[in-house]
Design an enzyme around this catalytic site. Structure first.
Site, PDB file in Angstrom:
ATOM      1  N   TYR A  46      60.023 105.861 -81.744  1.00 55.22           N
ATOM      2  CA  TYR A  46      59.297 104.592 -81.588  1.00 55.22           C
ATOM      3  C   TYR A  46      58.386 104.350 -82.783  1.00 55.22           C
ATOM      4  O   TYR A  46      58.332 103.247 -83.334  1.00 55.22           O
ATOM      5  CB  TYR A  46      58.433 104.602 -80.324  1.00 55.22           C
ATOM      6  CG  TYR A  46      59.165 104.749 -79.026  1.00 55.22           C
ATOM      7  CD1 TYR A  46      60.432 104.212 -78.823  1.00 55.22           C
ATOM      8  CD2 TYR A  46      58.572 105.436 -77.963  1.00 55.22           C
ATOM      9  CE1 TYR A  46      61.084 104.358 -77.610  1.00 55.22           C
ATOM     10  CE2 TYR A  46      59.212 105.576 -76.750  1.00 55.22           C
ATOM     11  CZ  TYR A  46      60.466 105.039 -76.583  1.00 55.22           C
ATOM     12  OH  TYR A  46      61.109 105.185 -75.381  1.00 55.22           O
ATOM     13  N   GLY A  62      65.770 101.189 -69.722  1.00 54.48           N
ATOM     14  CA  GLY A  62      64.338 101.300 -69.472  1.00 54.48           C
ATOM     15  C   GLY A  62      63.557 101.007 -70.733  1.00 54.48           C
ATOM     16  O   GLY A  62      63.968 100.208 -71.573  1.00 54.48           O
ATOM     17  N   GLU A  63      62.403 101.642 -70.876  1.00 50.25           N
ATOM     18  CA  GLU A  63      61.546 101.501 -72.056  1.00 50.25           C
ATOM     19  C   GLU A  63      61.010 100.076 -72.220  1.00 50.25           C
ATOM     20  O   GLU A  63      60.476  99.724 -73.269  1.00 50.25           O
ATOM     21  CB  GLU A  63      62.288 101.935 -73.332  1.00 50.25           C
ATOM     22  CG  GLU A  63      62.829 103.349 -73.267  1.00 50.25           C
ATOM     23  CD  GLU A  63      63.661 103.727 -74.482  1.00 50.25           C
ATOM     24  OE1 GLU A  63      63.475 103.131 -75.560  1.00 50.25           O
ATOM     25  OE2 GLU A  63      64.506 104.636 -74.351  1.00 50.25           O
ATOM     26  N   GLY A  64      61.161  99.234 -71.205  1.00 54.21           N
ATOM     27  CA  GLY A  64      60.729  97.847 -71.295  1.00 54.21           C
ATOM     28  C   GLY A  64      61.769  96.911 -71.861  1.00 54.21           C
ATOM     29  O   GLY A  64      61.521  95.704 -71.971  1.00 54.21           O
TER      30      GLY A  64
END
EC number: 2.4.2.21
Length: 338
Positions: free
Chosen positions: A98, A305-307
Site C-alpha cells: 500500500y 476487500g480492502e475497501g
C-alpha cells in the site's frame, strides 16, 4: 478528532444521541431534484443517492470533493489455525505494498480522486485465538476503536473504510453469526480462496468460537471484543466517528459490513449515514446487507476487500451529486416542464 471515549462504556455512550441528517438540506435537495431538466425519476437511484448525500453534508446543492479511504491492518490469532490461503506475514507485506502504491486500492483511489490513509494496528501482536478466549482485552478494543475514530480526517466529505488482515473473513463470519443467528456454515465462506477440507476447518473454527463465547453474545460490543479483530474494531470506530461528524460513508464488502453491523446492533439507525457500495462474491455478504437493510450500488463479483468495491462506487455517488448540483432547472434553462 480525538476519540471522546476511554472505555467501552464511553464508546456505548456515543450512540445515545447520534446526529441526524439536516432536514432543511434534505428539503432543498428534494425540491431542486424535482425541478431539474429531466423527467421525474429519470436518473433512477442516482436521485435518491444525491438527496441522501445532501442531507448528511447539510447542503441542498452539495459537492463531493474530499473523499477519504481509510485502511486498517491487523493480525489475528486464528490465522495460525489455517483459516486462510495466505500466511499471517502477508498482512505486513501488503501494508508495505500500500505504502509503495502497488495495490489495487491505490489505483482505485487515484481514479476516484480519494486520499488514502493506512493505519497499522499492533501487527506484531496478533489478537488471541478466539477459540481459546476473547480476541481482545477491553483496553485493546478501546484502543482499536479509538484508532479508527482518530484516523478519519475532519475535512473529509465522504468516508470509505477498508481492511487488511489474514484471517479476518473468519472473524467477520463469527461476528455475523453472533449478531444475526444461524450456524457457522451459513456465514463462513471461501475468503482468500480456501475450499474443501480447509473450508471445513475454517467453519469449525467459527463454530468453536461461537460455542466458547455463547454466554456473552447478546452484547454487540462483547461480540466485537471476543470474536473480532483490531482492524474490524477500527473500522467500526471510524464509521461511528463519521456519524458523529455527519460524514457520509460507503460500506465495502463482507468484512466491512460485519464490522458496521456491530454499530447497527448497538443502535438501529446507527448506519443511516452509510450506503452499501457493492455486494461482494463472498457468499454471506448479501445476507448481511439484507439484515442491515442496505441495497448495494454495484454487483461486480468482487471479493478483494480492502475497501475496493466501495471505492469504485465513489464515482457513482459523485455522478449523482454532480447531476443534482450542476444540472439546470427548467426555469434556469428556459425549458418547458412536461
Amino acid at each position: 478528532m480525538k476519540a471522546p471515549f476511554t472505555s467501552l462504556a464511553g464508546f456505548r455512550a456515543v450512540f445515545d444521541a447520534l446526529p441526524q441528517p439536516d432536514a432543511a438540506a434534505l428539503e432543498a435537495a428534494t425540491a431542486r431534484n424535482g425541478q431539474l431538466t429531466k423527467p421525474k425519476g429519470a436518473l433512477g437511484r442516482l436521485e435518491g443517492l444525491a438527496i441522501w448525500y445532501a442531507g448528511w453534508v447539510g447542503d441542498g446543492r452539495p459537492a463531493l470533493e474530499r473523499p477519504q479511504v481509510a485502511i486498517f491492518a491487523g493480525n489475528h490469532g486464528i490465522a495460525a489455525r489455517g483459516v486462510s490461503a495466505f500466511p499471517p506475514e502477508v498482512t505486513v507485506q501488503m501494508v508495505a505494498n500500500y505504502r509503495a502504491g502497488g495495490a489495487a486500492v491505490n489505483q482505485l483511489c487515484k481514479v476516484a480522486g480519494a486520499s488514502m490513509t493506512v493505519t497499522e494496528l499492533d501487527l506484531d501482536r496478533p489478537t488471541l485465538d478466539f477459540t481459546q478466549g476473547p480476541a481482545m482485552t477491553e483496553d485493546e478494543l478501546v484502543a482499536a476503536l479509538a484508532a479508527g475514530w482518530e484516523a478519519v480526517e475532519d475535512e473529509a466529505d465522504l468516508l470509505v473504510v477498508g481492511e487488511m488482515g489474514i484471517g479476518n473473513t473468519t472473524a467477520a463470519a463469527a461476528i455475523a453469526a453472533a449478531l444475526f443467528g444461524g450456524s457457522a456454515g451459513e456465514w463462513t465462506g471461501r475468503g482468500s480462496g480456501v475450499e474443501g477440507a480447509a473450508l471445513e476447518g475454517k467453519t469449525l473454527v467459527v463454530a468453536q468460537g461461537l460455542e466458547r463465547h455463547a454466554e456473552a453474545l447478546s452484547d454487540p460490543v462483547e461480540v466485537l471484543r471476543r470474536l473480532g479483530g483490531r482492524e474490524l474494531a477500527a473500522m467500526a470506530g471510524a464509521i461511528a466517528r463519521a456519524r458523529v461528524g455527519r460524514i457520509p460513508v460507503i460500506l465495502d464488502g463482507f468484512i466491512c459490513s460485519a464490522a458496521a453491523a456491530v454499530l447497527h446492533a448497538i443502535r438501529p439507525g446507527a448506519l443511516d449515514h452509510a450506503v452499501a457500495g457493492h455486494v461482494s462474491a463472498e457468499g454471506a455478504h448479501p445476507a448481511v446487507l439484507a439484515r442491515l437493510g442496505k441495497e448495494p450500488i454495484l454487483e461486480l463479483g468482487m471479493r478483494l476487500g480492502e475497501g475496493t468495491g466501495a471505492i469504485v462506487a465513489i464515482n457513482i455517488l459523485r455522478s449523482a451529486v454532480a447531476c443534482l448540483s450542476g444540472m439546470a432547472t427548467f426555469a434556469e434553462a428556459g425549458v418547458a416542464e412536461g
